[in-house]
Write a protein that holds these residues in place. Structure first.
Motif, PDB file in Angstrom:
ATOM      1  N   SER A  77       0.857  -1.185   0.000  1.00 41.94           N
ATOM      2  CA  SER A  77       0.000   0.000   0.000  1.00 41.94           C
ATOM      3  C   SER A  77       0.893   1.235   0.000  1.00 41.94           C
ATOM      4  N   CYS A  78       0.673   2.126  -0.957  1.00 42.86           N
ATOM      5  CA  CYS A  78       1.490   3.332  -1.087  1.00 42.86           C
ATOM      6  C   CYS A  78       0.621   4.491  -1.540  1.00 42.86           C
ATOM      7  N   GLU A  79       1.027   5.672  -1.134  1.00 42.43           N
ATOM      8  CA  GLU A  79       0.399   6.892  -1.636  1.00 42.43           C
ATOM      9  C   GLU A  79       1.096   7.342  -2.923  1.00 42.43           C
ATOM     10  N   ARG A  80       2.414   7.204  -2.949  1.00 40.62           N
ATOM     11  CA  ARG A  80       3.218   7.430  -4.144  1.00 40.62           C
ATOM     12  C   ARG A  80       4.209   6.284  -4.247  1.00 40.62           C
ATOM     13  N   PHE A  81       4.601   5.941  -5.500  1.00 45.64           N
ATOM     14  CA  PHE A  81       5.454   4.770  -5.708  1.00 45.64           C
ATOM     15  C   PHE A  81       6.348   5.022  -6.908  1.00 45.64           C
ATOM     16  N   TYR A  82       7.568   4.482  -6.838  1.00 45.72           N
ATOM     17  CA  TYR A  82       8.451   4.449  -8.000  1.00 45.72           C
ATOM     18  C   TYR A  82       9.448   3.319  -7.799  1.00 45.72           C
ATOM     19  N   ALA A  88      12.654  -0.072  -4.828  1.00 44.74           N
ATOM     20  CA  ALA A  88      11.364   0.623  -4.895  1.00 44.74           C
ATOM     21  C   ALA A  88      11.264   1.604  -3.740  1.00 44.74           C
ATOM     22  N   LEU A  89      10.553   2.683  -3.990  1.00 45.61           N
ATOM     23  CA  LEU A  89      10.288   3.702  -2.977  1.00 45.61           C
ATOM     24  C   LEU A  89       8.785   3.842  -2.826  1.00 45.61           C
ATOM     25  N   CYS A  90       8.314   3.641  -1.611  1.00 44.10           N
ATOM     26  CA  CYS A  90       6.885   3.692  -1.301  1.00 44.10           C
ATOM     27  C   CYS A  90       6.660   4.782  -0.268  1.00 44.10           C
ATOM     28  N   LEU A  91       5.901   5.803  -0.626  1.00 44.94           N
ATOM     29  CA  LEU A  91       5.521   6.847   0.325  1.00 44.94           C
ATOM     30  C   LEU A  91       4.147   6.485   0.877  1.00 44.94           C
ATOM     31  N   ARG A  92       4.088   6.318   2.177  1.00 42.20           N
ATOM     32  CA  ARG A  92       2.880   5.786   2.830  1.00 42.20           C
ATOM     33  C   ARG A  92       2.412   6.735   3.921  1.00 42.20           C
ATOM     34  N   ARG A  93       1.182   7.163   3.860  1.00 40.06           N
ATOM     35  CA  ARG A  93       0.629   8.069   4.872  1.00 40.06           C
ATOM     36  C   ARG A  93       0.485   7.363   6.212  1.00 40.06           C
ATOM     37  N   ARG A  94       0.671   8.146   7.280  1.00 42.17           N
ATOM     38  CA  ARG A  94       0.428   7.659   8.634  1.00 42.17           C
ATOM     39  C   ARG A  94      -0.861   8.291   9.135  1.00 42.17           C
ATOM     40  N   PRO A  95      -1.649   7.571   9.930  1.00 40.26           N
ATOM     41  CA  PRO A  95      -2.910   8.134  10.419  1.00 40.26           C
ATOM     42  C   PRO A  95      -2.681   9.265  11.411  1.00 40.26           C
ATOM     43  N   GLY A  96      -3.670  10.147  11.511  1.00 39.59           N
ATOM     44  CA  GLY A  96      -3.632  11.208  12.517  1.00 39.59           C
ATOM     45  C   GLY A  96      -3.288  12.561  11.935  1.00 39.59           C
ATOM     46  N   VAL A 104       9.337   4.458   2.636  1.00 45.50           N
ATOM     47  CA  VAL A 104       9.699   3.056   2.850  1.00 45.50           C
ATOM     48  C   VAL A 104      10.517   2.582   1.649  1.00 45.50           C
ATOM     49  N   VAL A 105      11.750   2.165   1.908  1.00 44.62           N
ATOM     50  CA  VAL A 105      12.632   1.653   0.862  1.00 44.62           C
ATOM     51  C   VAL A 105      12.470   0.136   0.802  1.00 44.62           C
ATOM     52  N   LEU A 106      12.262  -0.383  -0.422  1.00 45.56           N
ATOM     53  CA  LEU A 106      12.002  -1.801  -0.620  1.00 45.56           C
ATOM     54  C   LEU A 106      13.022  -2.393  -1.577  1.00 45.56           C
ATOM     55  N   ASP A 107      13.373  -3.653  -1.369  1.00 48.11           N
ATOM     56  CA  ASP A 107      14.323  -4.313  -2.261  1.00 48.11           C
ATOM     57  C   ASP A 107      13.584  -4.952  -3.437  1.00 48.11           C
ATOM     58  N   ARG A 108      14.305  -5.743  -4.222  1.00 44.19           N
ATOM     59  CA  ARG A 108      13.726  -6.336  -5.434  1.00 44.19           C
ATOM     60  C   ARG A 108      12.525  -7.232  -5.121  1.00 44.19           C
ATOM     61  N   ARG A 109      12.536  -7.841  -3.943  1.00 42.31           N
ATOM     62  CA  ARG A 109      11.404  -8.693  -3.548  1.00 42.31           C
ATOM     63  C   ARG A 109      10.346  -7.900  -2.795  1.00 42.31           C
ATOM     64  N   LEU A 110      10.502  -6.578  -2.806  1.00 46.89           N
ATOM     65  CA  LEU A 110       9.581  -5.648  -2.152  1.00 46.89           C
ATOM     66  C   LEU A 110       9.516  -5.882  -0.642  1.00 46.89           C
ATOM     67  N   ARG A 111      10.659  -6.254  -0.078  1.00 42.97           N
ATOM     68  CA  ARG A 111      10.805  -6.349   1.369  1.00 42.97           C
ATOM     69  C   ARG A 111      11.397  -5.042   1.891  1.00 42.97           C
ATOM     70  N   ALA A 125       7.977  10.926  -5.923  1.00 40.70           N
ATOM     71  CA  ALA A 125       8.920   9.867  -5.565  1.00 40.70           C
ATOM     72  C   ALA A 125       9.736   9.497  -6.799  1.00 40.70           C
ATOM     73  N   ARG A 126      11.038   9.339  -6.616  1.00 44.42           N
ATOM     74  CA  ARG A 126      11.902   8.944  -7.722  1.00 44.42           C
ATOM     75  C   ARG A 126      13.045   8.060  -7.224  1.00 44.42           C
ATOM     76  N   VAL A 127      13.483   7.132  -8.122  1.00 40.87           N
ATOM     77  CA  VAL A 127      14.628   6.250  -7.885  1.00 40.87           C
ATOM     78  C   VAL A 127      15.509   6.328  -9.123  1.00 40.87           C
ATOM     79  N   SER A 128      16.815   6.424  -8.935  1.00 48.42           N
ATOM     80  CA  SER A 128      17.721   6.482 -10.087  1.00 48.42           C
ATOM     81  C   SER A 128      17.728   5.136 -10.813  1.00 48.42           C
ATOM     82  N   ALA A 129      18.207   5.146 -12.058  1.00 54.34           N
ATOM     83  CA  ALA A 129      18.190   3.939 -12.889  1.00 54.34           C
ATOM     84  C   ALA A 129      18.945   2.783 -12.251  1.00 54.34           C
ATOM     85  N   SER A 130      19.995   3.087 -11.476  1.00 58.35           N
ATOM     86  CA  SER A 130      20.782   2.043 -10.825  1.00 58.35           C
ATOM     87  C   SER A 130      20.128   1.520  -9.554  1.00 58.35           C
TER      88      SER A 130
END
Length: 320
Positions: A77-82, A88-96, A104-111, A125-130
């Motif tokens: 679940s992400c608000e913004r993703f790239y 992968a970079l996942c921007l996730r809202r917090r309640p309140g 949230v930084v994620l690896d190739r397996r999205l962990r 949100a952006r991630v460089s090509a590498s």
């Protein structure tokens, strides 16, 4: 007042413990369910090439083949993703309140490999090509670039060194050959070159916006051109796609353009509707972007016409 017997007092205590334990268990179940929904399914990874995007209805990341119409769900679940380069970079809202979020930084397996708490509302949100360099922009106040009542905070993270630039506002900035100092400087929309050192971004100051070219090692930035917002560097690193302000109408202020970095000549794209997105490149010839509740695509050379790519989606990222 009636006094409770010792036995009655024990029963009351036992009942209280049972009730509190039940409430705690319920909270634990709900929290676990929330974490489960926020994480990717075990079979959903970046291993499969295609277009990754945020599904509008579920808020989770989905994918589809580049040349197909099937949609596979199961991402985080992400608000913004790239995603790029196995990161992968996942921007996730917090309640309140006030508004808060996580990068949230994620690896190739999205962990999850790193999580950074942020103030504000996720925006870019952006991630460089590498996969090494990451950047995100948060709205600190307001919620639209079409008004003057907004403030942004843009960060850069180097995954190789772990170094985090919490805010770009202190980077030495040169405009028209002179060092620029002003309290109203705002940055947003970073895009990285293949060397993981050069980058481009938007800076706003004095009521104008500029495209800036930045150097990570020298930690400096210089303005290249006015009226450029949300730059997106082409895979061959020769052109910048951007949104240009063409109207004072807050409902239709922008149009998508492409800028040749060698000649600094620009041309409009066939999309005539106003687009508020940092349009990523699907390849060296084609751009994708969010418009309304859908993802559209258009040729980068100004020819053709817009085409609906994925309905009910946003935050497109082409993963090869």
């Amino acid at each position: 007042m009636t006094q409770l017997s010792p036995r009655a007092r024990i029963l009351v205590i036992v009942l209280a413990v049972v009730v509190l334990s039940g409430a705690a268990a319920g909270y634990t179940v709900r929290s676990a369910k929330h974490r489960q929904q926020a994480s990717a399914d075990s079979g959903f990874t970046l291993a499969d090439p295609g277009l990754y995007f945020r599904d509008t209805d579920s808020g989770r990341i989905a994918r589809r083949p580049r040349d197909g119409d099937s949609r596979t769900a199961g991402g985080p679940s992400c608000e913004r993703f790239y995603a790029a380069g196995g990161t992968a970079l996942c921007l996730r809202r917090r309640p309140g309140l006030p508004p808060r979020a996580y990068a949230v930084v994620l690896d190739r397996r999205l962990r999850e490999v790193r999580r950074i708490a942020l103030p504000g509302i996720p925006n870019r949100a952006r991630v460089s090509a590498s996969g090494r360099m990451l950047s995100w922009t948060m709205f600190a106040s307001g919620d639209s670039y079409a008004t003057s009542a907004f403030s942004t905070r843009t960060s850069i993270l180097d995954l190789r060194t772990g170094y985090l630039v919490k805010s770009m506002e202190q980077i030495p900035l040169t405009i028209e050959g002179r060092r620029h100092h002003a309290p109203d400087v705002n940055y947003w929309g970073v895009t990285f070159a293949r060397d993981d050192n050069r980058f481009y971004a938007t800076v706003s100051t004095g009521g104008r916006t500029y495209l800036v070219e930045g150097d990570m090692r020298r930690w400096s930035a210089r303005a290249l051109r006015a009226n450029v917002e949300c730059p997106s560097l082409s895979p061959d690193n020769t052109r910048i796609a951007f949104k240009k302000k063409v109207s004072r109408d807050p409902g239709r202020p922008w149009r998508l353009y492409v800028l040749d970095l060698r000649t600094l000549r620009e041309h409009p794209l066939a999309e005539r509707q106003s687009v508020d997105d940092q349009a990523p490149w699907l390849d060296d010839r084609t751009l994708a972007y969010g418009r309304g509740r859908d993802i559209w695509t258009v040729p980068a050379d100004g020819s053709g016409e817009p085409r609906l790519l994925v309905p009910g989606a946003s935050s497109p990222a082409a993963v090869s």
